[in-house]
Scaffold this motif. Sequence first.
Motif, PDB file in Angstrom:
ATOM      1  N   LEU A 163       0.879  -1.123   0.273  1.00  0.00           N
ATOM      2  CA  LEU A 163      -0.228  -0.101  -0.124  1.00  0.00           C
ATOM      3  C   LEU A 163       0.989   1.275  -0.152  1.00  0.00           C
ATOM      4  O   LEU A 163       0.649   2.173  -0.818  1.00  0.00           O
ATOM      5  N   ARG A 164       1.765   1.336   0.940  1.00  0.00           N
ATOM      6  CA  ARG A 164       2.754   2.410   0.989  1.00  0.00           C
ATOM      7  C   ARG A 164       3.445   2.669  -0.276  1.00  0.00           C
ATOM      8  O   ARG A 164       3.600   3.743  -0.739  1.00  0.00           O
ATOM      9  N   ASN A 165       4.063   1.592  -1.002  1.00  0.00           N
ATOM     10  CA  ASN A 165       4.708   1.612  -2.349  1.00  0.00           C
ATOM     11  C   ASN A 165       3.821   2.051  -3.324  1.00  0.00           C
ATOM     12  O   ASN A 165       4.312   3.257  -4.109  1.00  0.00           O
ATOM     13  N   LEU A 166       2.682   1.640  -3.292  1.00  0.00           N
ATOM     14  CA  LEU A 166       1.661   1.859  -4.288  1.00  0.00           C
ATOM     15  C   LEU A 166       1.503   3.622  -4.185  1.00  0.00           C
ATOM     16  O   LEU A 166       1.020   4.243  -5.323  1.00  0.00           O
ATOM     17  N   GLN A 167       1.253   3.889  -3.000  1.00  0.00           N
ATOM     18  CA  GLN A 167       0.952   5.414  -2.965  1.00  0.00           C
ATOM     19  C   GLN A 167       1.997   6.167  -3.089  1.00  0.00           C
ATOM     20  O   GLN A 167       1.705   7.191  -3.862  1.00  0.00           O
ATOM     21  N   GLN A 168       3.096   5.736  -3.179  1.00  0.00           N
ATOM     22  CA  GLN A 168       4.381   6.578  -3.627  1.00  0.00           C
ATOM     23  C   GLN A 168       4.517   6.629  -5.039  1.00  0.00           C
ATOM     24  O   GLN A 168       4.787   7.436  -5.545  1.00  0.00           O
ATOM     25  N   VAL A 169       4.049   5.263  -5.604  1.00  0.00           N
ATOM     26  CA  VAL A 169       4.026   5.268  -7.132  1.00  0.00           C
ATOM     27  C   VAL A 169       3.060   6.312  -7.914  1.00  0.00           C
ATOM     28  O   VAL A 169       3.343   6.838  -8.747  1.00  0.00           O
ATOM     29  N   THR A 170       1.959   6.162  -7.100  1.00  0.00           N
ATOM     30  CA  THR A 170       0.770   6.896  -7.797  1.00  0.00           C
ATOM     31  C   THR A 170       0.996   8.500  -7.679  1.00  0.00           C
ATOM     32  O   THR A 170       0.753   9.126  -8.395  1.00  0.00           O
ATOM     33  N   GLY A 171       1.654   8.502  -6.464  1.00  0.00           N
ATOM     34  CA  GLY A 171       2.169   9.855  -6.009  1.00  0.00           C
ATOM     35  C   GLY A 171       2.912  10.667  -7.309  1.00  0.00           C
ATOM     36  O   GLY A 171       2.907  11.661  -7.378  1.00  0.00           O
ATOM     37  N   LYS A 192     -10.882  -1.150  -2.282  1.00  0.00           N
ATOM     38  CA  LYS A 192     -11.203   0.061  -1.532  1.00  0.00           C
ATOM     39  C   LYS A 192     -10.103   0.654  -0.938  1.00  0.00           C
ATOM     40  O   LYS A 192      -9.952   1.837  -0.865  1.00  0.00           O
ATOM     41  N   LEU A 193      -8.933  -0.195  -0.642  1.00  0.00           N
ATOM     42  CA  LEU A 193      -7.779   0.352   0.009  1.00  0.00           C
ATOM     43  C   LEU A 193      -6.700   0.809  -1.223  1.00  0.00           C
ATOM     44  O   LEU A 193      -5.979   1.903  -0.581  1.00  0.00           O
ATOM     45  N   LEU A 194      -6.596   0.443  -2.288  1.00  0.00           N
ATOM     46  CA  LEU A 194      -5.430   0.450  -3.079  1.00  0.00           C
ATOM     47  C   LEU A 194      -5.539   1.492  -4.006  1.00  0.00           C
ATOM     48  O   LEU A 194      -6.856   1.794  -4.338  1.00  0.00           O
ATOM     49  N   PRO A 195      -4.687   2.492  -4.288  1.00  0.00           N
ATOM     50  CA  PRO A 195      -5.166   3.488  -5.075  1.00  0.00           C
ATOM     51  C   PRO A 195      -4.965   3.104  -6.634  1.00  0.00           C
ATOM     52  O   PRO A 195      -4.109   3.348  -7.468  1.00  0.00           O
ATOM     53  N   LEU A 196      -6.091   2.584  -7.074  1.00  0.00           N
ATOM     54  CA  LEU A 196      -6.333   1.885  -8.384  1.00  0.00           C
ATOM     55  C   LEU A 196      -6.984   2.921  -9.339  1.00  0.00           C
ATOM     56  O   LEU A 196      -7.779   3.774  -9.089  1.00  0.00           O
ATOM     57  N   SER A 197      -6.615   2.993 -10.857  1.00  0.00           N
ATOM     58  CA  SER A 197      -7.251   3.298 -11.668  1.00  0.00           C
ATOM     59  C   SER A 197      -7.940   2.485 -12.658  1.00  0.00           C
ATOM     60  O   SER A 197      -8.905   2.696 -13.126  1.00  0.00           O
ATOM     61  N   TYR A 198      -7.496   1.151 -12.835  1.00  0.00           N
ATOM     62  CA  TYR A 198      -8.001   0.182 -13.510  1.00  0.00           C
ATOM     63  C   TYR A 198      -8.183  -1.156 -12.310  1.00  0.00           C
ATOM     64  O   TYR A 198      -7.456  -1.534 -11.869  1.00  0.00           O
ATOM     65  N   VAL A 199      -9.387  -1.745 -12.696  1.00  0.00           N
ATOM     66  CA  VAL A 199      -9.712  -3.145 -12.335  1.00  0.00           C
ATOM     67  C   VAL A 199      -9.921  -4.005 -13.532  1.00  0.00           C
ATOM     68  O   VAL A 199     -10.601  -4.087 -14.407  1.00  0.00           O
ATOM     69  N   LYS A 200      -8.937  -5.050 -13.557  1.00  0.00           N
ATOM     70  CA  LYS A 200      -9.018  -6.073 -14.769  1.00  0.00           C
ATOM     71  C   LYS A 200      -9.450  -7.371 -14.260  1.00  0.00           C
ATOM     72  O   LYS A 200      -9.176  -7.900 -13.277  1.00  0.00           O
ATOM     73  N   LEU A 201     -10.725  -7.405 -14.525  1.00  0.00           N
ATOM     74  CA  LEU A 201     -11.747  -8.671 -14.442  1.00  0.00           C
ATOM     75  C   LEU A 201     -11.054  -9.901 -15.254  1.00  0.00           C
ATOM     76  O   LEU A 201     -10.800 -10.011 -16.329  1.00  0.00           O
ATOM     77  N   ASP A 202     -10.885 -11.104 -14.368  1.00  0.00           N
ATOM     78  CA  ASP A 202     -10.175 -12.205 -14.805  1.00  0.00           C
ATOM     79  C   ASP A 202     -10.980 -12.700 -16.000  1.00  0.00           C
ATOM     80  O   ASP A 202     -12.147 -12.748 -15.827  1.00  0.00           O
ATOM     81  N   GLY A 203     -10.031 -13.323 -16.962  1.00  0.00           N
ATOM     82  CA  GLY A 203     -10.808 -14.038 -18.109  1.00  0.00           C
ATOM     83  C   GLY A 203     -11.695 -15.042 -17.967  1.00  0.00           C
ATOM     84  O   GLY A 203     -12.380 -15.226 -18.672  1.00  0.00           O
ATOM     85  N   SER A 204     -11.563 -15.863 -16.629  1.00  0.00           N
ATOM     86  CA  SER A 204     -12.295 -17.019 -16.293  1.00  0.00           C
ATOM     87  C   SER A 204     -14.037 -16.500 -16.189  1.00  0.00           C
ATOM     88  O   SER A 204     -14.807 -17.411 -16.358  1.00  0.00           O
TER      89      SER A 204
END
Length: 279
Positions: A163-171, A192-204
Amino acid sequence: KRKGLGHWHIFDPDEEQVVQLKIDNSLILNIRNALRDNAFHLVYQPVVNLHTEEISHYEVLVRMLDERGETISPGLFIPVAERSGEIRRIDEWVLDNALKQFSEMRALGPCPKLAVNISAPTMQADDFPQMVIDTINKYHIDPDDLIIELTETSYIENFQQVLRNLQQVTGSGVRIALDDFGVGYSSFTHLKLLPLSYVKLDGSYIRQLQQNQEDQIFVRSLAAIVEAYGMETIAEFIEDEDTLGLLRSLGVTHGQGYYLGRPAPLVLGESHQRRSTSH
Ligand code: C2E
Ligand code: MG
Ligand code: MG
Ligand code: MG
């Protein structure tokens, strides 16, 4: 225990485990040789905006050659590399080479953004944000042109660190996609918690979509949640026109799959018009 007190049974790994270990060991050797010999290459698959039908970005996918020059699929060697620790060097190789190719493409004209897969173990390292920022700077890339896909094929041991790393990267302006959502270790908490722009729905969820009512309900509901959170849904494995139309009607905004474009090498100077879907 079944044999009663005083009976001992020597643990004997079953045949299957022995075979798996042999495959792992030969793949680990393959991976080390490939890292030494630079025997990896990258292919690019378009992710398409389902409303405009334009390419939103390319997903970068790695391929490995074995001693005989035959291609080994990442579905085989990435999970092994995650267990053996070689994944970090592969992820570094992919990020560096993808951004290098991207800067060469951009020098020749417009080119869609890139999405690079990074495995959970690599994202957990303290120096992961710096690794991303250093590579972006090395090739003078605009952070807005990079998306990082968090692949959850392996369990995230230290969620707070990720979470910390992804916040730094998105920053720094880089965006994050959560890959293979709906299977493996993915969880609604991550949405809810991760700083996401996209959610990739699994192929299954897509493969049987037309016949499977439950999958349709899941896709429609997930697309609504993702949209309400201000993010976008990408559906993988779109292989025909009917599935594409159904996904659109379920509220999915982006798609990827053989019907929209297969993974292929980037050709310098090629225009990035979407290849025809009438095949
Ligand atoms: P992924 O990130 O979910 O990538 C999508 C996979 O689905 C790719 O397989 C792609 O070729 C395949 N695919 C796309 N559209 C279709 C379709 O319409 N039908 C079918 N049958 N398949 C489709 P690929 O390239 O074999 O990669 C497998 C997995 O390996 C990836 O799944 C990802 O988790 C991992 N991977 C690939 N490249 C990298 C990399 O550079 N780094 C890391 N860490 N993992 C990678
Ligand atoms: Mg991916
Ligand atoms: Mg995926
Ligand atoms: Mg997948």
